[in-house]
Design a protein around this motif. Structure first.
Motif, PDB file in Angstrom:
ATOM      1  N   GLY A 123       8.121  21.458  12.284  1.00  0.00           N
ATOM      2  CA  GLY A 123       9.478  21.627  12.359  1.00  0.00           C
ATOM      3  C   GLY A 123      10.064  21.607  14.009  1.00  0.00           C
ATOM      4  O   GLY A 123       9.120  22.021  14.816  1.00  0.00           O
ATOM      5  N   LEU A 124      11.035  21.461  14.113  1.00  0.00           N
ATOM      6  CA  LEU A 124      11.742  21.579  15.656  1.00  0.00           C
ATOM      7  C   LEU A 124      12.964  22.569  15.678  1.00  0.00           C
ATOM      8  O   LEU A 124      13.679  22.726  14.646  1.00  0.00           O
ATOM      9  N   ASP A 125      13.035  23.382  16.756  1.00  0.00           N
ATOM     10  CA  ASP A 125      14.272  24.332  16.970  1.00  0.00           C
ATOM     11  C   ASP A 125      15.024  23.409  17.739  1.00  0.00           C
ATOM     12  O   ASP A 125      14.965  22.444  17.659  1.00  0.00           O
ATOM     13  N   PHE A 126      16.367  24.127  17.722  1.00  0.00           N
ATOM     14  CA  PHE A 126      17.532  23.393  18.485  1.00  0.00           C
ATOM     15  C   PHE A 126      16.974  22.734  19.714  1.00  0.00           C
ATOM     16  O   PHE A 126      17.253  21.285  20.081  1.00  0.00           O
ATOM     17  N   ASP A 127      16.299  23.365  20.526  1.00  0.00           N
ATOM     18  CA  ASP A 127      15.984  22.645  21.902  1.00  0.00           C
ATOM     19  C   ASP A 127      15.037  21.602  21.721  1.00  0.00           C
ATOM     20  O   ASP A 127      15.271  20.544  22.492  1.00  0.00           O
ATOM     21  N   GLU A 128      14.221  21.672  20.996  1.00  0.00           N
ATOM     22  CA  GLU A 128      13.140  20.630  20.703  1.00  0.00           C
ATOM     23  C   GLU A 128      13.711  19.333  20.138  1.00  0.00           C
ATOM     24  O   GLU A 128      13.442  18.355  20.465  1.00  0.00           O
ATOM     25  N   PHE A 129      14.682  19.843  19.013  1.00  0.00           N
ATOM     26  CA  PHE A 129      15.438  18.598  18.327  1.00  0.00           C
ATOM     27  C   PHE A 129      16.413  17.931  19.449  1.00  0.00           C
ATOM     28  O   PHE A 129      16.492  16.927  19.419  1.00  0.00           O
ATOM     29  N   SER A 130      17.049  18.820  20.512  1.00  0.00           N
ATOM     30  CA  SER A 130      17.935  17.957  21.496  1.00  0.00           C
ATOM     31  C   SER A 130      17.042  17.105  22.269  1.00  0.00           C
ATOM     32  O   SER A 130      17.126  16.019  22.537  1.00  0.00           O
ATOM     33  N   TYR A 131      15.937  17.477  22.500  1.00  0.00           N
ATOM     34  CA  TYR A 131      14.841  16.628  23.309  1.00  0.00           C
ATOM     35  C   TYR A 131      14.366  15.656  22.365  1.00  0.00           C
ATOM     36  O   TYR A 131      14.532  14.451  23.203  1.00  0.00           O
ATOM     37  N   PHE A 132      14.170  15.795  21.405  1.00  0.00           N
ATOM     38  CA  PHE A 132      13.869  14.561  20.459  1.00  0.00           C
ATOM     39  C   PHE A 132      14.907  13.580  20.334  1.00  0.00           C
ATOM     40  O   PHE A 132      14.689  12.310  20.524  1.00  0.00           O
TER      41      PHE A 132
END
Length: 173
Positions: free
Chosen positions: A59-68
């Motif tokens: 899964g992705l946290d918020f920062d990782e999701f933003s980058y994604f």
């Protein structure tokens, strides 16, 4: 995986709202299942296994999701550039302005997180008062009325200031 989907540019607060609405179990992570659902809704057909190999984790946290999200947006923009034969000067100026706005939003979001003591994405009058007190900007007698400050910028009248309202509050001064 090739991404050919029309995506609009969302502000960081929009991306944060998107993240929160997708995080069905409110664990602060978007599972691969939640990400597959999002991608399929935007026209990208991908399996959970393909996404797992791309993401490399569960899964992705918020920062990782933003980058994604930004990676998908950049790939989409690059596809559009190739299809349109390149960028013109107006596109270049627009990209510079978008980057400047993104940097401003990132700084505001960092400030927002300082006030959001419980991490729920909202600032209560108690949280505001606590942070102002710690910063030496609030006195018990004759200090700022935090409830009135929250009320002034609480557009949706829920008793809290979300990131969008916080941004308005900060840019007003």
């Amino acid at each position: 995986m090739s991404v050919c989907v029309t995506m609009s540019v969302f502000s960081p607060s929009d991306v944060h709202s998107m993240f929160n609405s997708l995080d069905q179990n409110n664990d602060g992570l978007l599972s691969l299942d939640e990400l597959v659902w999002l991608l399929q809704k935007t026209g990208v057909q991908v399996t959970e296994e393909e996404l797992a190999s791309l993401v490399g984790k569960e899964g992705l946290d918020f920062d990782e999701f933003s980058y994604f999200y930004e990676t998908l947006l950049l790939e989409n923009n690059n596809n559009n550039v190739r299809n349109n034969g390149g960028r013109n000067e107006n596109d270049h100026q627009e990209i510079i302005m978008m980057k400047e706005k993104e940097e401003e939003d990132n700084e505001l979001y960092k400030a927002f997180k300082v006030f959001d003591l419980n991490g729920d994405g909202l600032i209560s009058s108690e949280e505001l008062q606590s942070v102002l007190w710690k910063l030496g900007m609030w006195e018990k007698h004759g200090g700022l009325d935090c409830e009135r400050i929250i009320c002034k910028y609480d557009v949706n009248s829920d008793g809290f200031v979300d990131f969008s309202e916080f941004k308005t509050m900060m840019l007003a001064h």
